[in-house]
Write an enzyme that holds these catalytic residues in place. Sequence first.
Site, PDB file in Angstrom:
ATOM      1  N   CYS A  12      35.330  56.885  18.489  1.00  0.00           N
ATOM      2  CA  CYS A  12      35.758  58.233  18.581  1.00  0.00           C
ATOM      3  C   CYS A  12      36.929  58.422  16.900  1.00  0.00           C
ATOM      4  O   CYS A  12      37.516  57.825  17.133  1.00  0.00           O
ATOM      5  CB  CYS A  12      36.823  58.224  19.636  1.00  0.00           C
TER       6      CYS A  12
ATOM      7  N   CYS B 180      40.144  60.321  18.170  1.00  0.00           N
ATOM      8  CA  CYS B 180      41.330  59.040  17.828  1.00  0.00           C
ATOM      9  C   CYS B 180      41.252  58.466  16.871  1.00  0.00           C
ATOM     10  O   CYS B 180      42.531  58.055  16.668  1.00  0.00           O
ATOM     11  CB  CYS B 180      40.699  58.383  19.383  1.00  0.00           C
ATOM     12  N   ASP B 181      40.731  57.625  16.158  1.00  0.00           N
ATOM     13  CA  ASP B 181      41.094  57.202  15.594  1.00  0.00           C
ATOM     14  C   ASP B 181      40.912  57.238  13.791  1.00  0.00           C
ATOM     15  O   ASP B 181      41.143  56.144  12.721  1.00  0.00           O
ATOM     16  CB  ASP B 181      40.080  56.158  15.656  1.00  0.00           C
TER      17      ASP B 181
END
Length: 300
Positions: A127, A130-131
Amino acid sequence: MYDLIIIGAGPAGLTAALYALRANKKVLVLEAKNYGGQIVNASNIENYPGIVSISGYDFATNLYNQVKKLNGEIVFETALRVTPSKKVLTNKNEYQAKAVIIATGALNRQLNIPHEQDFIGKGVSYCATCDGHFYKDKVVAINGGGNTALEDALYLSNIAQKVYLIHRREEFKGDLINVEKLKRQDNVEFILNSTITAINGEDNLSSIVVTNKEGQSKQIAVQGLFIAIGQDPKNEIFANVVDLNDKGYIISTDGVHTKTPGIYVAGDTRVKNLRQLTTAVGDGSEAATIAIKEMKKDLD
Ligand code: NAP
């Protein structure tokens, strides 16, 4: 007793909830992980009619809030079994409904190479939105050729120092407009006709090995590897009430009904031609509308 239980709080499931709630039905949405499904991972949605640009997270959050505003009940439990009589067993409870919509989407596909699991959270991610922020000014690679990989590469090109986009073919599966945008980014390098054959590092990921079609390998130093090679459904638990194709997607002759009366399907988890946000919300609205109509017919 619920009118409708919806399994999955992605765009298809939440849209189904929205339609059913607006029809004054008692609705329960079951979600095993986080609301939003895969669209949460989309850094930027630019192909949803009427919305020029929105992040996947914002889109999903808006939809979640829209359902909550209508007093939609969303519980974070994992569905384990659905019976033909529309009883739904979860890891915590047992619920009964008049109708069930399965909208479970699909799970991130893994490369299945040694150490992939070991480096999750230590360089390997599924992701980018997300990261991605962990990789400011670092070197990262993205693997995949669909829209997720292309959008991830674009997103990361604005964060990381250098981005390698690795794809196993010459041509991309994702939209040409995204490929053209990437070509204009001077910190993005395409590595085509190649696959990732090894992941190396001590505590954290430090390099990957990429092998081309001729069998030649090279090691590339990267701190982050974003795997965006598609998704697979996980529908085995529903096999008692639906038919699955050889890839595990739910078969529906008309895109809504399953083989069990009162059990419907919506979104990416069914056999379909196009898995997009637009088609997921279309599925959700149609499944809820038909479920409600047939519920009424049963009472007449
Ligand atoms: P996808 O379209 O299925 O693409 C997966 C890509 O990964 C393909 O290029 C495939 O290669 C490659 N791949 C599959 N298995 C592989 C393996 N083992 N090793 C190396 N490469 C592998 O998946 P996606 O990009 O996640 O997109 C899923 C759906 O969501 C698509 O319909 C997409 O258009 C949609 N989406 C929409 C938006 C949006 O609306 N903004 C954003 C993101 C995604 P091949 O080409 O060789 O098959």
